[in-house]
Scaffold this motif. Structure first.
Motif, PDB file in Angstrom:
ATOM      1  N   GLY A   1       0.782  -1.228   0.000  1.00  0.00           N
ATOM      2  CA  GLY A   1       0.000   0.000   0.000  1.00  0.00           C
ATOM      3  C   GLY A   1       0.814   1.278   0.000  1.00  0.00           C
ATOM      4  N   ILE A   2       2.136   1.179  -0.072  1.00  0.00           N
ATOM      5  CA  ILE A   2       2.991   2.363  -0.058  1.00  0.00           C
ATOM      6  C   ILE A   2       3.702   2.470  -1.397  1.00  0.00           C
ATOM      7  CG2 ILE A   2       4.886   3.559   1.105  1.00  0.00           C
ATOM      8  CD1 ILE A   2       4.262   1.982   3.598  1.00  0.00           C
ATOM      9  N   ASP A   3       3.358   3.492  -2.142  1.00  0.00           N
ATOM     10  CA  ASP A   3       3.908   3.657  -3.480  1.00  0.00           C
ATOM     11  C   ASP A   3       5.137   4.551  -3.429  1.00  0.00           C
ATOM     12  OD1 ASP A   3       4.280   3.587  -6.174  1.00  0.00           O
ATOM     13  OD2 ASP A   3       2.746   5.094  -6.632  1.00  0.00           O
ATOM     14  N   ILE A   4       6.281   3.959  -3.076  1.00  0.00           N
ATOM     15  CA  ILE A   4       7.529   4.713  -3.001  1.00  0.00           C
ATOM     16  C   ILE A   4       8.615   3.918  -3.710  1.00  0.00           C
ATOM     17  CG2 ILE A   4       6.991   5.907  -0.835  1.00  0.00           C
ATOM     18  CD1 ILE A   4       8.685   3.782   0.596  1.00  0.00           C
ATOM     19  N   PRO A   5       9.671   4.600  -4.189  1.00  0.00           N
ATOM     20  CA  PRO A   5      10.794   3.854  -4.775  1.00  0.00           C
ATOM     21  C   PRO A   5      11.388   2.939  -3.713  1.00  0.00           C
ATOM     22  CG  PRO A   5      10.991   6.213  -5.195  1.00  0.00           C
ATOM     23  CD  PRO A   5       9.892   6.047  -4.201  1.00  0.00           C
ATOM     24  N   SER A   6      11.660   1.701  -4.070  1.00  0.00           N
ATOM     25  CA  SER A   6      12.162   0.759  -3.070  1.00  0.00           C
ATOM     26  C   SER A   6      13.456   0.118  -3.531  1.00  0.00           C
ATOM     27  CB  SER A   6      11.114  -0.324  -2.781  1.00  0.00           C
ATOM     28  OG  SER A   6      10.833  -1.068  -3.953  1.00  0.00           O
ATOM     29  N   GLY A   7      14.299  -0.185  -2.549  1.00  0.00           N
ATOM     30  CA  GLY A   7      15.526  -0.904  -2.818  1.00  0.00           C
ATOM     31  C   GLY A   7      15.339  -2.383  -2.561  1.00  0.00           C
ATOM     32  N   LYS A   8      16.358  -3.022  -2.014  1.00  0.00           N
ATOM     33  CA  LYS A   8      16.306  -4.462  -1.766  1.00  0.00           C
ATOM     34  C   LYS A   8      16.677  -4.754  -0.310  1.00  0.00           C
ATOM     35  CE  LYS A   8      19.176  -5.286  -5.122  1.00  0.00           C
ATOM     36  NZ  LYS A   8      20.085  -5.981  -6.098  1.00  0.00           N
ATOM     37  N   LEU A   9      16.206  -5.884   0.164  1.00  0.00           N
ATOM     38  CA  LEU A   9      16.554  -6.392   1.487  1.00  0.00           C
ATOM     39  C   LEU A   9      17.523  -7.544   1.328  1.00  0.00           C
ATOM     40  CD1 LEU A   9      16.140  -6.705   4.598  1.00  0.00           C
ATOM     41  CD2 LEU A   9      14.270  -8.266   4.034  1.00  0.00           C
ATOM     42  N   LEU A  10      18.665  -7.455   2.015  1.00  0.00           N
ATOM     43  CA  LEU A  10      19.668  -8.511   1.974  1.00  0.00           C
ATOM     44  C   LEU A  10      19.863  -9.075   3.378  1.00  0.00           C
ATOM     45  CD1 LEU A  10      20.614  -6.043  -0.083  1.00  0.00           C
ATOM     46  CD2 LEU A  10      22.548  -7.559  -0.468  1.00  0.00           C
ATOM     47  N   ILE A  11      19.866 -10.382   3.509  1.00  0.00           N
ATOM     48  CA  ILE A  11      20.200 -11.041   4.773  1.00  0.00           C
ATOM     49  C   ILE A  11      21.660 -11.463   4.684  1.00  0.00           C
ATOM     50  CG2 ILE A  11      19.663 -12.891   6.370  1.00  0.00           C
ATOM     51  CD1 ILE A  11      17.419 -10.849   6.035  1.00  0.00           C
ATOM     52  N   PHE A  12      22.506 -10.852   5.530  1.00  0.00           N
ATOM     53  CA  PHE A  12      23.943 -11.085   5.443  1.00  0.00           C
ATOM     54  C   PHE A  12      24.377 -12.200   6.396  1.00  0.00           C
ATOM     55  CE2 PHE A  12      28.346 -10.099   6.804  1.00  0.00           C
ATOM     56  CZ  PHE A  12      28.970 -10.271   5.575  1.00  0.00           C
ATOM     57  N   PRO A  13      24.946 -13.294   5.881  1.00  0.00           N
ATOM     58  CA  PRO A  13      25.385 -14.423   6.732  1.00  0.00           C
ATOM     59  C   PRO A  13      26.716 -14.130   7.404  1.00  0.00           C
ATOM     60  CG  PRO A  13      25.831 -14.922   4.432  1.00  0.00           C
ATOM     61  CD  PRO A  13      25.170 -13.565   4.445  1.00  0.00           C
ATOM     62  N   ASP A  14      26.693 -13.298   8.435  1.00  0.00           N
ATOM     63  CA  ASP A  14      27.953 -12.891   9.075  1.00  0.00           C
ATOM     64  C   ASP A  14      28.683 -14.061   9.732  1.00  0.00           C
ATOM     65  OD1 ASP A  14      26.252 -13.265  11.210  1.00  0.00           O
ATOM     66  OD2 ASP A  14      25.985 -11.132  11.602  1.00  0.00           O
ATOM     67  N   HIS A  15      27.954 -15.142  10.047  1.00  0.00           N
ATOM     68  CA  HIS A  15      28.613 -16.297  10.656  1.00  0.00           C
ATOM     69  C   HIS A  15      29.505 -17.035   9.659  1.00  0.00           C
ATOM     70  CE1 HIS A  15      24.965 -17.735   8.721  1.00  0.00           C
ATOM     71  NE2 HIS A  15      25.462 -18.965   8.731  1.00  0.00           N
ATOM     72  N   GLN A  16      29.306 -16.777   8.348  1.00  0.00           N
ATOM     73  CA  GLN A  16      30.120 -17.426   7.325  1.00  0.00           C
ATOM     74  C   GLN A  16      31.256 -16.538   6.824  1.00  0.00           C
ATOM     75  OE1 GLN A  16      27.440 -18.591   4.201  1.00  0.00           O
ATOM     76  NE2 GLN A  16      26.418 -20.178   5.420  1.00  0.00           N
ATOM     77  N   ALA A  17      31.155 -15.238   7.112  1.00  0.00           N
ATOM     78  CA  ALA A  17      32.159 -14.299   6.600  1.00  0.00           C
ATOM     79  C   ALA A  17      33.477 -14.455   7.353  1.00  0.00           C
ATOM     80  CB  ALA A  17      31.646 -12.868   6.724  1.00  0.00           C
ATOM     81  N   THR A  18      34.570 -14.237   6.630  1.00  0.00           N
ATOM     82  CA  THR A  18      35.907 -14.305   7.226  1.00  0.00           C
ATOM     83  C   THR A  18      36.421 -12.890   7.425  1.00  0.00           C
ATOM     84  OG1 THR A  18      36.345 -16.386   6.093  1.00  0.00           O
ATOM     85  CG2 THR A  18      38.235 -15.197   6.973  1.00  0.00           C
ATOM     86  N   PHE A  19      36.663 -12.527   8.685  1.00  0.00           N
ATOM     87  CA  PHE A  19      37.100 -11.178   9.013  1.00  0.00           C
ATOM     88  C   PHE A  19      38.591 -11.178   9.312  1.00  0.00           C
ATOM     89  CE2 PHE A  19      32.668 -11.503  10.629  1.00  0.00           C
ATOM     90  CZ  PHE A  19      32.072 -10.631   9.731  1.00  0.00           C
ATOM     91  N   ALA A  20      39.344 -10.350   8.601  1.00  0.00           N
ATOM     92  CA  ALA A  20      40.788 -10.244   8.851  1.00  0.00           C
ATOM     93  C   ALA A  20      41.022  -9.603  10.212  1.00  0.00           C
ATOM     94  CB  ALA A  20      41.437  -9.414   7.754  1.00  0.00           C
ATOM     95  N   PRO A  21      41.853 -10.184  11.070  1.00  0.00           N
ATOM     96  CA  PRO A  21      42.084  -9.642  12.423  1.00  0.00           C
ATOM     97  C   PRO A  21      42.516  -8.181  12.410  1.00  0.00           C
ATOM     98  CG  PRO A  21      43.045 -11.825  12.208  1.00  0.00           C
ATOM     99  CD  PRO A  21      42.614 -11.425  10.834  1.00  0.00           C
ATOM    100  N   SER A  22      43.301  -7.796  11.408  1.00  0.00           N
ATOM    101  CA  SER A  22      43.798  -6.423  11.378  1.00  0.00           C
ATOM    102  C   SER A  22      42.744  -5.434  10.902  1.00  0.00           C
ATOM    103  CB  SER A  22      45.025  -6.339  10.460  1.00  0.00           C
ATOM    104  OG  SER A  22      44.676  -6.728   9.131  1.00  0.00           O
TER     105      SER A  22
END
Length: 463
Positions: A84-105
């Motif tokens: 019911g809301i006629d506005i420009p819309s983007g996208k919804l992303l679910i980010f799997p942070d448990h799978q991402a590899t984060f560099a310690p530095s």
């Protein structure tokens, strides 16, 4: 809009608790919800607390948006289309942070959920160097940590924030230096019942923005008026008179200052449906509201009952463990109301007997704010106390319960917010003050001055 111009908004859990429909507030830009946020919502939604309802709404909103999307589609993003809301819309992303590899530095230690969410934003910032990646959180400390960790954009969630500084919040009255009439030239006056109304050209008040039912004062301590009508050329001001306001009375209570006089005038005006009272502790908010309620239920019989309710952070957790009826369970949190009733009847020969008689005569009901939802309240005087702890959406839920012939009083002190998710500028009370300014059935008064005792006045000013 090309992909590189779209922003990526990474939402913290407290944003969805503050506004469960927040995913629809970012127009054509993309919204990222880390898996850690979903886990936190899952833990909160089953708690026996008020915030659990908002968590459940947020989860249902996300589920409706996700629909039957596949895992790959969730990673790429599903369209954000609010019904019911006629506005420009983007996208919804679910980010799997448990799978991402984060560099310690390039990341924070994974010692808490906040750090994991910040790391998710940092990871996305590396993966999308041409797009602004913005972490949105209401946690001040988290914003500082994110900045320190190297995140370029961090913001508070402010889509429902109507003022940037509480000092600019509407007080419900405007004060003029000197004599009000000294700068007014041509004026047309006419009699409206027992009041005189003045028609004054807008150009006289070029630097002043008026709104309906706003009170006007001057330094001469004689004039007091109220804005009753606005158009492109004229402002219509009803002449109330300070002396007349200071002699208003309700249930034996008379104003101690002009601010209480304006508040009592609004509380007794049958054409005003909602009165918003703000101000420091001891300024008379609850006392005036209850006095006006008793006067109009027992003496003038304008309303059939008094309903008193308030929001407390612990109420949903503890109320079920207390013995008795709903009213009896509410008594520990509504002691301020019973204290005020005792003040109103302290001169009686038998104060305790008078108190019980008045509570029955005025049909005073103590209700939990949790059970106000779904009701339709007719012909009642409703006092919602301590509502600085309500979010805008919670306050809307309660206000929309008010039916025909009901007067609602919202009272609170924005300096005494107990909620972890609210500040003075994001409180539902602040939201109501600004939103109701243009409604001709509302009045707002900031009660300036502490009248409880000289000790309370000193503490308010110096502590």
């Amino acid at each position: 809009m090309v992909e590189s111009e779209k922003k990526l908004f990474v939402l913290d859990t407290n944003v969805l608790l503050h506004e469960p429909l927040a995913i629809y507030s970012f127009q054509e830009h993309d919204v990222v919800v880390p898996m850690t946020v979903l886990e936190e919502l899952d833990q909160i939604k089953d708690r026996n607390k008020d915030v659990a309802r908002d968590a459940r709404i947020a989860v249902r909103t996300l589920e409706q948006c996700v629909g039957s999307a596949s895992p790959d589609e969730l990673l790429a993003g599903v369209p954000l289309e609010a019904a019911g809301i006629d506005i420009p819309s983007g996208k919804l992303l679910i980010f799997p942070d448990h799978q991402a590899t984060f560099a310690p530095s390039q990341s924070l230690p994974l010692s808490c959920n906040d750090n994991t969410i910040i790391n998710s934003a940092l990871y996305l910032q590396q993966q999308h160097p041409t797009r602004p990646v913005i972490l949105v959180t209401k946690d001040i400390n988290m914003r500082i940590k994110a900045k320190g960790a190297g995140l370029r954009w961090v913001e508070d969630y402010r889509s429902d924030q109507l003022v940037d500084d509480i000092r600019y919040l509407a007080k419900g009255f405007a004060e003029f230096e000197g004599d009000f009439w000294q700068n007014v030239g041509e004026v047309k006056s006419n009699q409206q019942g027992r009041f005189t109304e003045h028609l004054i050209k807008n150009e006289v008040f070029a630097e002043q923005q008026f709104y309906l039912n706003q009170y006007l004062l001057d330094d001469g301590e004689q004039f007091c008026g109220q804005v009753k009508q606005l158009d492109e050329r004229y402002v219509t001001i009803r002449d109330l008179g300070r002396d007349r306001l200071m002699h208003y009375h309700a249930w034996g209570i008379t104003p101690r200052n002009i601010y209480q006089g304006m508040a009592l005038h609004a509380l007794l005006d049958p054409k005003i449906d909602v009165v918003i009272l703000t101000g420091p502790a001891g300024s008379g908010k609850t006392l005036l509201a209850l006095a006006a309620a008793l006067e109009q239920v027992i003496e003038t019989r304008r309303y059939s009952r008094v309903i008193v309710t308030r929001n407390t952070p612990e109420i949903a957790e503890s109320i079920g463990f207390l013995p008795g009826t709903e009213e009896e369970k509410m008594m520990p949190w509504l002691a301020a109301i019973t204290d005020t009733l005792e003040v109103l009847h302290k001169q009686d020969e038998s104060p305790s007997g008078s108190l019980q008689y008045i509570m029955e005569k005025a049909n005073i009901q103590f209700k939990s704010v949790n059970f106000m939802r779904g009701r339709s309240i007719q012909n009642s005087f409703v006092l919602l106390d301590e509502c600085q702890n309500l979010t805008p959406s919670q306050l809307k839920t309660i206000i929309t319960r008010m039916g025909e012939g009901t007067k609602l009083v919202l009272s609170g002190n924005l300096a005494q917010i107990d909620s972890s998710y609210l500040t003075a500028v994001t409180s539902g009370l602040t939201y109501a003050v600004e939103r109701f300014k243009s409604f001709n059935g509302s009045a707002n008064v900031f009660l300036d001055g502490v009248e409880r005792s000289r000790l309370a006045a000193f503490a308010e000013e110096n502590l």
